[in-house]
Design a protein around this motif. Structure first.
Motif, PDB file in Angstrom:
ATOM      1  N   VAL A 170       0.861  -1.174   0.000  1.00 48.62           N
ATOM      2  CA  VAL A 170       0.000   0.000   0.000  1.00 48.62           C
ATOM      3  C   VAL A 170       0.902   1.230   0.000  1.00 48.62           C
ATOM      4  O   VAL A 170       1.666   1.453   0.936  1.00 48.62           O
ATOM      5  CB  VAL A 170      -0.935   0.043   1.235  1.00 48.62           C
ATOM      6  N   ASP A 171       0.826   1.985  -1.065  1.00 48.03           N
ATOM      7  CA  ASP A 171       1.625   3.213  -1.198  1.00 48.03           C
ATOM      8  C   ASP A 171       0.733   4.343  -0.703  1.00 48.03           C
ATOM      9  O   ASP A 171      -0.230   4.724  -1.356  1.00 48.03           O
ATOM     10  CB  ASP A 171       1.976   3.364  -2.691  1.00 48.03           C
ATOM     11  N   TYR A 172       0.996   4.816   0.499  1.00 50.55           N
ATOM     12  CA  TYR A 172       0.121   5.852   1.058  1.00 50.55           C
ATOM     13  C   TYR A 172       0.909   6.811   1.929  1.00 50.55           C
ATOM     14  O   TYR A 172       2.079   6.570   2.224  1.00 50.55           O
ATOM     15  CB  TYR A 172      -1.050   5.218   1.817  1.00 50.55           C
ATOM     16  N   GLY A 173       0.275   7.881   2.329  1.00 51.43           N
ATOM     17  CA  GLY A 173       0.985   8.917   3.087  1.00 51.43           C
ATOM     18  C   GLY A 173       1.575   9.910   2.090  1.00 51.43           C
ATOM     19  O   GLY A 173       1.035  10.980   1.857  1.00 51.43           O
ATOM     20  N   GLY A 174       2.706   9.532   1.525  1.00 49.27           N
ATOM     21  CA  GLY A 174       3.331  10.344   0.479  1.00 49.27           C
ATOM     22  C   GLY A 174       3.654  11.784   0.843  1.00 49.27           C
ATOM     23  O   GLY A 174       3.506  12.678   0.014  1.00 49.27           O
ATOM     24  N   PRO A 175       4.110  12.035   2.079  1.00 47.85           N
ATOM     25  CA  PRO A 175       4.427  13.419   2.426  1.00 47.85           C
ATOM     26  C   PRO A 175       5.714  13.847   1.729  1.00 47.85           C
ATOM     27  O   PRO A 175       6.491  13.010   1.287  1.00 47.85           O
ATOM     28  CB  PRO A 175       4.666  13.358   3.932  1.00 47.85           C
ATOM     29  N   ASN A 176       5.895  15.145   1.620  1.00 46.52           N
ATOM     30  CA  ASN A 176       7.119  15.658   1.026  1.00 46.52           C
ATOM     31  C   ASN A 176       8.033  16.170   2.128  1.00 46.52           C
ATOM     32  O   ASN A 176       7.611  16.961   2.970  1.00 46.52           O
ATOM     33  CB  ASN A 176       6.780  16.757   0.031  1.00 46.52           C
ATOM     34  N   VAL A 177       9.241  15.692   2.121  1.00 46.58           N
ATOM     35  CA  VAL A 177      10.202  16.046   3.155  1.00 46.58           C
ATOM     36  C   VAL A 177      10.398  17.565   3.193  1.00 46.58           C
ATOM     37  O   VAL A 177      10.440  18.206   2.145  1.00 46.58           O
ATOM     38  CB  VAL A 177      11.532  15.323   2.870  1.00 46.58           C
ATOM     39  N   GLY A 197      -3.647  18.060   3.264  1.00 40.44           N
ATOM     40  CA  GLY A 197      -3.674  17.427   1.955  1.00 40.44           C
ATOM     41  C   GLY A 197      -3.174  15.988   2.012  1.00 40.44           C
ATOM     42  O   GLY A 197      -3.633  15.130   1.271  1.00 40.44           O
ATOM     43  N   HIS A 198      -2.243  15.730   2.908  1.00 40.87           N
ATOM     44  CA  HIS A 198      -1.717  14.373   3.019  1.00 40.87           C
ATOM     45  C   HIS A 198      -2.461  13.545   4.056  1.00 40.87           C
ATOM     46  O   HIS A 198      -2.183  12.370   4.248  1.00 40.87           O
ATOM     47  CB  HIS A 198      -0.220  14.414   3.356  1.00 40.87           C
ATOM     48  N   LEU A 199      -3.392  14.200   4.709  1.00 37.05           N
ATOM     49  CA  LEU A 199      -4.124  13.537   5.779  1.00 37.05           C
ATOM     50  C   LEU A 199      -4.994  12.402   5.249  1.00 37.05           C
ATOM     51  O   LEU A 199      -5.009  11.301   5.788  1.00 37.05           O
ATOM     52  CB  LEU A 199      -4.993  14.588   6.472  1.00 37.05           C
ATOM     53  N   LEU A 209      11.921  12.216 -14.034  1.00 35.37           N
ATOM     54  CA  LEU A 209      10.720  12.878 -13.530  1.00 35.37           C
ATOM     55  C   LEU A 209      10.029  12.039 -12.459  1.00 35.37           C
ATOM     56  O   LEU A 209      10.430  10.926 -12.170  1.00 35.37           O
ATOM     57  CB  LEU A 209       9.711  13.081 -14.669  1.00 35.37           C
ATOM     58  N   TYR A 210       8.955  12.610 -11.945  1.00 34.31           N
ATOM     59  CA  TYR A 210       8.086  11.943 -10.972  1.00 34.31           C
ATOM     60  C   TYR A 210       7.709  10.549 -11.507  1.00 34.31           C
ATOM     61  O   TYR A 210       7.809   9.543 -10.808  1.00 34.31           O
ATOM     62  CB  TYR A 210       6.860  12.843 -10.789  1.00 34.31           C
ATOM     63  N   ASN A 211       7.360  10.484 -12.787  1.00 36.34           N
ATOM     64  CA  ASN A 211       7.044   9.200 -13.454  1.00 36.34           C
ATOM     65  C   ASN A 211       8.163   8.193 -13.335  1.00 36.34           C
ATOM     66  O   ASN A 211       7.939   7.027 -13.056  1.00 36.34           O
ATOM     67  CB  ASN A 211       6.976   9.342 -14.988  1.00 36.34           C
ATOM     68  N   THR A 216      10.598   7.992 -11.371  1.00 36.45           N
ATOM     69  CA  THR A 216      10.784   7.509 -10.015  1.00 36.45           C
ATOM     70  C   THR A 216       9.720   6.473  -9.661  1.00 36.45           C
ATOM     71  O   THR A 216      10.019   5.436  -9.072  1.00 36.45           O
ATOM     72  CB  THR A 216      10.710   8.687  -9.029  1.00 36.45           C
ATOM     73  N   ASP A 217       8.475   6.735 -10.055  1.00 35.50           N
ATOM     74  CA  ASP A 217       7.421   5.776  -9.739  1.00 35.50           C
ATOM     75  C   ASP A 217       7.642   4.457 -10.464  1.00 35.50           C
ATOM     76  O   ASP A 217       7.383   3.383  -9.916  1.00 35.50           O
ATOM     77  CB  ASP A 217       6.037   6.362 -10.066  1.00 35.50           C
ATOM     78  N   LEU A 218       8.122   4.540 -11.692  1.00 30.74           N
ATOM     79  CA  LEU A 218       8.393   3.306 -12.440  1.00 30.74           C
ATOM     80  C   LEU A 218       9.534   2.524 -11.795  1.00 30.74           C
ATOM     81  O   LEU A 218       9.456   1.309 -11.611  1.00 30.74           O
ATOM     82  CB  LEU A 218       8.725   3.640 -13.901  1.00 30.74           C
TER      83      LEU A 218
HETATM   84  N1  ARG Z   1       4.491  13.114  -2.693  1.00 31.56           N
HETATM   85  C1  ARG Z   1       3.388  13.062  -3.605  1.00 31.56           C
HETATM   86  C2  ARG Z   1       2.571  14.350  -3.511  1.00 31.56           C
HETATM   87  O1  ARG Z   1       2.654  15.056  -2.533  1.00 31.56           O
HETATM   88  C3  ARG Z   1       2.473  11.906  -3.355  1.00 31.56           C
HETATM   89  C4  ARG Z   1       3.096  10.553  -3.590  1.00 31.56           C
HETATM   90  C5  ARG Z   1       2.102   9.536  -4.051  1.00 31.56           C
HETATM   91  N2  ARG Z   1       2.694   8.244  -4.320  1.00 31.56           N
HETATM   92  C6  ARG Z   1       3.379   7.926  -5.425  1.00 31.56           C
HETATM   93  N3  ARG Z   1       3.883   6.726  -5.538  1.00 31.56           N
HETATM   94  N4  ARG Z   1       3.541   8.786  -6.408  1.00 31.56           N
HETATM   95  O2  ARG Z   1       1.818  14.626  -4.418  1.00 31.56           O
END
Ligand code: ARG
Length: 588
Positions: A118-125, A132-134, A323-325, A327-329
């Motif tokens: 489960v990929d969840y939370g996803g906060p940005n350091v 928004g992340h709640l 990119l974000y992509n 990294t996800d891949l």
């Molecule tokens: N950090 C991202 C954001 O704030 C959410 C990450 C979601 N998960 C992922 N695998 N892209 O939008």
């Protein structure tokens, strides 16, 4: 244990076949007219076509066969051909008794448990954890707990945003403020200081300040991009600084998630997979999936059956940056290698739906996943304020999660104080638990994909469809049970017996649906279905409570049966709210 609805269906299917109709018509559902019956079967209507008979004739034939049933008490054929059903109390009672004895109250764990990430939370350091992340944290945690209860191996990964431009921005701003730090001295070869050159409060002030500046000042922005680039290339000083940012930030995140009762098995981040990007990209090129388009590297992901335009998935920008992509891949690749899950669930803002569609298709096309690996996007809507716009502080800023939780707790303390059941430290703890229920239930009781309005007054109320109402109900049951014990009663050795009122019967019917509800809620990844169930049970219990003088009941047998029923109700409620991600106090 077989689901109650399945047992009833089987019985009715049997009756269909005994009266020489195909048993497939015997499917039973919950009644949509609870005032008339508990369950219903509409199969006679469909059977009428096949057998060229009036549906009511078929319904009557079937009802006839059910006269001797051990399960069905009444089968009432009604025009034009419905079969209205009620179950026997004896059947219900034995079902509940068995539930009390079995592990997980008779819920069958999946025979083929799955491994799911489960990929969840996803906060940005370095950005404060905000509302928004709640939603991601609340929904993801609940799905994870539901899956675990059903016997699956659930692995939660926070997937930290720890690799983007925000890092370069912070480094640039720090350099402006403290240029004398060794991290910025290119000729420095010694060890870097162990203590970070900022606190979390400073860090959280630095990021928005830097972000503001970069919007106005092109030169500043370019510098931040350069810093990001150098960091990603492995510049020693910047790496050391980045480690400090990560440490300080993660410590704060851990504290916040702990307060939310959200726990991750993995604290991986975007940075963890950067090393594998070059090889992954190369293989996408070699296999002919990725090609250059206007300087960028892309993979086509559109399919013939598409009704809307699905743009190609971009793997590298024209300057070669990932990119974000990408990294996800790469993260998918890593998860397949290290965990080999049957499914990956992404609990992310629904505005990222198209993005994930591209990523999933690209992962499938480039064979990062197996043919049968499921990739599932669970998109959620926005949490809005009362004005219908995304939730903000009174000053219009982004609400920090910590502050939101503190204000809910404060509100709860005021309300609990009035009840005068707990004092001092205990009250603070109770207010926290109840506050958490208000926040989480307020969120989860809505279908995830919908936006909802955060309404402090409504969410913290002890009345209505709220977390505090559910907890209040559980606490009420607990208090009856402990009074019973104080009066010399024993909680063990009581058995549920046949109900003596409509209210009690309803409660029993509700409890017996437990396994079916949980299975279905997880199947549909729908915690709101657990909420709806819990609310119905709580209402059922409260009605029973108001109609029944439990503790002063003279007939020992009745009283003992009620105690057993209360114990089961308490346990089922507590099991469900635990799956939602909160727990009940002893008193409140
Ligand atoms: N950090 C991202 C954001 O704030 C959410 C990450 C979601 N998960 C992922 N695998 N892209 O939008």
């Amino acid at each position: 244990m077989e689901k109650m609805l399945d047992l009833i269906s089987k019985e009715v299917q049997d009756a269909f076949s005994k009266s020489c109709y195909n048993e497939k018509y015997g499917k039973v559902t919950l009644s949509n007219r609870p005032d008339l019956c508990q369950f219903q079967c509409n199969g006679a209507m469909a059977a009428a076509k096949e057998y060229k008979k009036a549906p009511i004739v078929i319904a009557k034939d079937v009802a006839e066969q059910l006269l001797e049933s051990r399960i069905i008490k009444e089968a009432d054929p009604v025009a034009p051909g419905f079969l209205n059903l009620k179950v026997k109390e004896s059947f219900l009672v034995s079902y509940l008794r068995q539930m009390r004895e079995e592990e997980n109250f008779g819920l069958n764990r999946d025979k083929n448990p799955k491994t799911m990430v489960v990929d969840y939370g996803g906060p940005n350091v370095a950005k404060p954890l905000h509302v928004g992340h709640l939603r991601s944290a609340i929904i993801g945690e609940s799905l994870k707990r539901m899956g675990t209860y059903l016997g699956h191996r659930m692995i939660g990964d926070i997937h930290l945003g720890d690799w983007g431009l925000q890092m370069g921005l912070i480094i640039t701003e720090l350099k402006e403020r403290q240029p004398q730090l060794p991290y910025f001295d290119l000729s420095y070869e010694g060890d870097y200081p162990k203590t970070p050159p900022f606190t979390i409060e400073e860090l959280e002030e630095i990021y928005p300040a830097a972000s503001e500046k970069s919007k106005k000042d092109q030169f500043y922005k370019e510098e931040a991009m350069e810093a990001t680039f150098l960091l990603q290339k492995g510049n020693r000083g910047y790496r050391a600084l980045w480690n400090h940012i990560l440490d300080v930030s993660v410590k704060d995140l851990k504290k916040n998630y702990k307060a939310l009762h959200v726990e991750f098995e993995l604290w991986n981040g975007e940075s963890n997979v950067q090393d594998r990007i070059p090889a992954m990209v190369q293989s996408m090129r070699d296999n002919g999936y990725a090609y250059e388009s206007e300087g960028a590297l892309v993979v086509d992901v559109k399919e013939e059956r598409d009704t809307k335009e699905i743009p190609p998935c971009m793997i590298l920008k024209s300057d070669g940056a990932s990119l974000y992509n990408t990294t996800d891949l790469a993260t998918i690749e890593q998860r397949m290698e290290e965990i080999d899950p049957d499914e990956i669930l992404y609990v992310v803002d629904k505005r990222q739906e198209l993005y994930f569609e591209q990523v999933f298709r690209c992962a499938r096309k480039t064979k990062l996943v197996k043919d049968d690996t499921k990739l599932t996007f669970i998109g959620f809507g926005t949490m809005n304020g009362k004005d219908g716009k995304p939730f903000k502080t009174r000053e219009g800023g982004v609400m920090r999660l910590e502050h939101l939780m503190a204000s809910i707790q404060e509100e709860m303390e005021k309300k609990i104080e009035k009840n005068k059941n707990s004092v001092g430290e205990e009250m603070g703890e109770t207010a926290k638990l109840v506050g958490l229920s208000a926040l989480k239930y307020g969120d989860l009781s809505n279908q995830a994909s919908k936006d909802y309005i955060f309404d402090m007054d409504r969410f913290t109320s002890f009345e209505g469809n709220t977390g505090p109402y559910i907890l209040y109900t559980i606490v009420r049951i607990k208090s009856i049970l402990s009074k019973y014990e104080e009066m010399g009663g024993r909680l063990e050795g009581n058995e549920i017996k046949e109900p003596s009122s409509e209210g009690e019967l309803d409660m029993m019917l509700g409890l017996a649906q437990f396994n079916g509800v949980v299975e279905n809620a997880f199947e549909e990844k729908a915690p709101h279905k657990i909420c709806a169930y819990v609310y119905e049970l709580a209402n059922g219990f409260n009605r029973f409570y108001h109609e029944t003088k439990i503790l002063s009941e003279k007939e020992a047998e009745k009283k003992s049966s009620w105690i057993a029923l209360l114990l089961l109700t308490r346990d089922i409620l507590e099991t469900n709210i635990h799956m939602l991600g909160f727990d009940a106090p002893e008193r409140m």
